[in-house]
Enzyme design. Structure first.
Site, PDB file in Angstrom:
ATOM      1  N   PRO A 273       0.783  -1.231   0.000  1.00  0.00           N
ATOM      2  CA  PRO A 273       0.000   0.000   0.000  1.00  0.00           C
ATOM      3  C   PRO A 273       0.816   1.283   0.000  1.00  0.00           C
ATOM      4  O   PRO A 273       0.239   2.361  -0.158  1.00  0.00           O
ATOM      5  CB  PRO A 273      -0.816  -0.120   1.293  1.00  0.00           C
ATOM      6  CG  PRO A 273       0.013  -0.985   2.186  1.00  0.00           C
ATOM      7  CD  PRO A 273       0.728  -1.944   1.290  1.00  0.00           C
ATOM      8  N   CYS A 274       2.137   1.223   0.180  1.00  0.00           N
ATOM      9  CA  CYS A 274       2.933   2.459   0.329  1.00  0.00           C
ATOM     10  C   CYS A 274       3.942   2.680  -0.794  1.00  0.00           C
ATOM     11  O   CYS A 274       3.907   3.717  -1.468  1.00  0.00           O
ATOM     12  CB  CYS A 274       3.655   2.446   1.675  1.00  0.00           C
ATOM     13  SG  CYS A 274       2.551   2.502   3.098  1.00  0.00           S
ATOM     14  N   PHE A 275       4.853   1.745  -0.993  1.00  0.00           N
ATOM     15  CA  PHE A 275       5.971   1.985  -1.905  1.00  0.00           C
ATOM     16  C   PHE A 275       5.544   2.410  -3.311  1.00  0.00           C
ATOM     17  O   PHE A 275       6.039   3.426  -3.820  1.00  0.00           O
ATOM     18  CB  PHE A 275       6.863   0.750  -1.989  1.00  0.00           C
ATOM     19  CG  PHE A 275       7.818   0.594  -0.833  1.00  0.00           C
ATOM     20  CD1 PHE A 275       7.983   1.589   0.106  1.00  0.00           C
ATOM     21  CD2 PHE A 275       8.558  -0.570  -0.685  1.00  0.00           C
ATOM     22  CE1 PHE A 275       8.868   1.445   1.169  1.00  0.00           C
ATOM     23  CE2 PHE A 275       9.444  -0.727   0.367  1.00  0.00           C
ATOM     24  CZ  PHE A 275       9.601   0.282   1.294  1.00  0.00           C
ATOM     25  N   ASP A 278       3.830   5.953  -3.225  1.00  0.00           N
ATOM     26  CA  ASP A 278       4.708   7.035  -2.781  1.00  0.00           C
ATOM     27  C   ASP A 278       5.668   7.437  -3.891  1.00  0.00           C
ATOM     28  O   ASP A 278       5.987   8.622  -4.059  1.00  0.00           O
ATOM     29  CB  ASP A 278       5.482   6.612  -1.535  1.00  0.00           C
ATOM     30  CG  ASP A 278       4.605   6.608  -0.284  1.00  0.00           C
ATOM     31  OD1 ASP A 278       3.385   6.818  -0.409  1.00  0.00           O
ATOM     32  OD2 ASP A 278       5.143   6.397   0.819  1.00  0.00           O
TER      33      ASP A 278
END
Length: 443
Positions: A273-275, A278
């Site tokens: 969900p982040c890398f 982002d």
């Protein structure tokens, strides 16, 4: 809050990160009240067991129930706390930027509750936001809703976590450092005090203004993804150089203190969900500002190429129509999350190419099947998946897969080809029945 006592804390949002934050704070002696609009989460927290899969989470909740409660009433949460940590989703929008709608809803809710409270209160934004958001949107929204100005009676900090699903509790207890974007020294002092009590270690506290902290958070993840894509680029090159081994190369690279070994491993592309988001957001920010983010854009291109690269590798060893077992669907071990999982993307790609794809995962199988639908077949057991396949792929390095019995790989008159994308299986254990092929080892 009286002198010499710990601040009381409320946590707004009891999801995959908020619930562990509440549990960790309670385990370190804080009185914590959780606030959520989801009655199921509130009831579960009060009952002492959350419906969230995360190592150590429910053990901490059960062991610290006397200091941990939850409510749907913002007034109750604010009255019972000195500081409120907001950890709600900031989903990506069509431009690649993060949407602040849930954070702004939280500011409205907290602000209204603060109108009924006397004395100092600090609000901490833990959700990841775009650089410039705190001053342009979040601070004005909080001031408008609360009728207060940020300063002596109202603190506002930006304090994103650097954690990974599957190790959230450990990462919160043993962080490398703490990032504090502060409205003023009073708010920063209070937040630093909370963290130095919460953490098992005494990590350095990096204190700065909001926008520098916002940029730092997104920069850290972008830099980490660059290391991952660099290692995967090396793995692709090593695959084409007979005798080359990406693990040997990256081990030597990581020994250089200017580089370091973390995340420098040729394997699957990054997901979760982040890398991915982002990295996209960082590039979108740079474009909006008129700056260049060529490295971030290249990192994203290399990561997206990995699915094509792996599909081409499969085609070298199996024809369309053959049965492939793909083990591991979560984007990393120890979590059921399949968001942006390269294993799931690979399964879909192979199914579209005409392969019969059987999938297995200890935790994420149902979540993956919900995404993949009838493109693939869910394995009823690990043994069955391995025994019946023509090609075996280990896509997520779950520890359970180290226990695969070589007998399951026996085939009449031929050897089973295994593409082990995380070097999970020891080749010598299977040398009698299978050919174990690792990514980035020149063939």
């Amino acid at each position: 809050m009286t002198s010499g006592t710990l601040p009381r804390v409320s946590v707004v949002g009891l999801g995959k990160l908020g619930a562990p934050l509440a549990a960790v704070l309670a385990s370190r002696g804080f009185t914590v009240v959780g606030l959520d609009v989801n009655k199921t989460f509130v009831d579960a927290m009060n009952a002492g067991k959350m419906p969230i899969v995360e190592p150590q989470l429910n053990e901490l909740i059960a062991a610290n129930k006397e200091r941990l409660s939850a409510t749907m009433d913002a007034n109750e949460a604010v009255q019972k706390s000195d500081a409120s940590f907001v950890i709600v989703p900031t989903p990506s929008d069509s431009t690649g930027f993060f949407s602040n709608r849930f954070v702004l809803q939280a500011m409205e809710t907290l602000g209204k509750a603060l109108r009924n409270k006397k004395g100092y209160h600090m609000v901490v934004i833990t959700s990841t936001v775009m650089p410039g958001t705190m001053s342009a949107e979040i601070a004005p929204a909080l001031e408008a809703a609360s009728g207060r100005k940020i300063g002596p009676e109202l603190g506002l900090c930006y304090n994103p976590e650097f954690i990974a699903l599957g190790s959230v509790v450990r990462d919160m207890l043993y962080p490398d450092s703490i990032l504090v974007g502060q409205s003023d020294p009073k708010a920063g002092d209070m937040l630093a005090t909370i963290y130095l009590q919460m953490c098992e270690t005494k990590p350095p506290v990096q204190r700065m203004n909001w926008v520098s902290a916002e940029l730092t958070k997104i920069s850290v993840n972008t830099y980490v993804t660059t290391k991952i894509s660099y290692a995967n680029m090396l793995a692709d090159i090593c695959d084409r150089l007979p005798g080359a081994d990406v693990d040997v190369v990256t081990k030597a690279l990581g020994a250089d203190t200017r580089i370091g070994p973390k995340y420098l491993k040729g394997a699957m592309g990054y997901g979760g969900p982040c890398f991915p988001r982002d990295n996209v957001a960082f590039a979108a920010l740079a474009r909006k500002l008129g700056a260049r983010a060529d490295v971030a854009e290249a990192t994203d291109r290399i990561n997206n190429f990995q699915i094509e690269r792996l599909s081409n590798l499969v085609a070298k060893f199996a024809k369309a129509g053959t049965r492939i077992a793909l083990l591991g669907l979560s984007y990393k071990p120890q979590t059921p999350v399949v968001e942006e999982s390269h294993s799931v993307k690979l399964a879909a790609n192979l199914a579209d190419a005409g392969y019969v794809v059987v999938v297995h995962d200890p935790l994420a199988q149902d979540a993956a099947l919900a995404v993949l639908g009838d493109k693939v077949v869910g394995a009823s057991s690990l043994e069955g998946a391995v025994r019946e396949c023509d090609l075996l792929i280990v896509g997520t390095g779950w520890p359970e897969y180290k226990n695969i019995d070589p007998a399951w790989c026996k085939r009449d008159g031929q050897r089973l080809t295994v593409l082990d994308l995380w070097r999970t299986l020891p080749a010598e254990k299977f040398e009698a029945v299978a050919d174990i092929l690792y990514l980035g080892s020149g063939r």
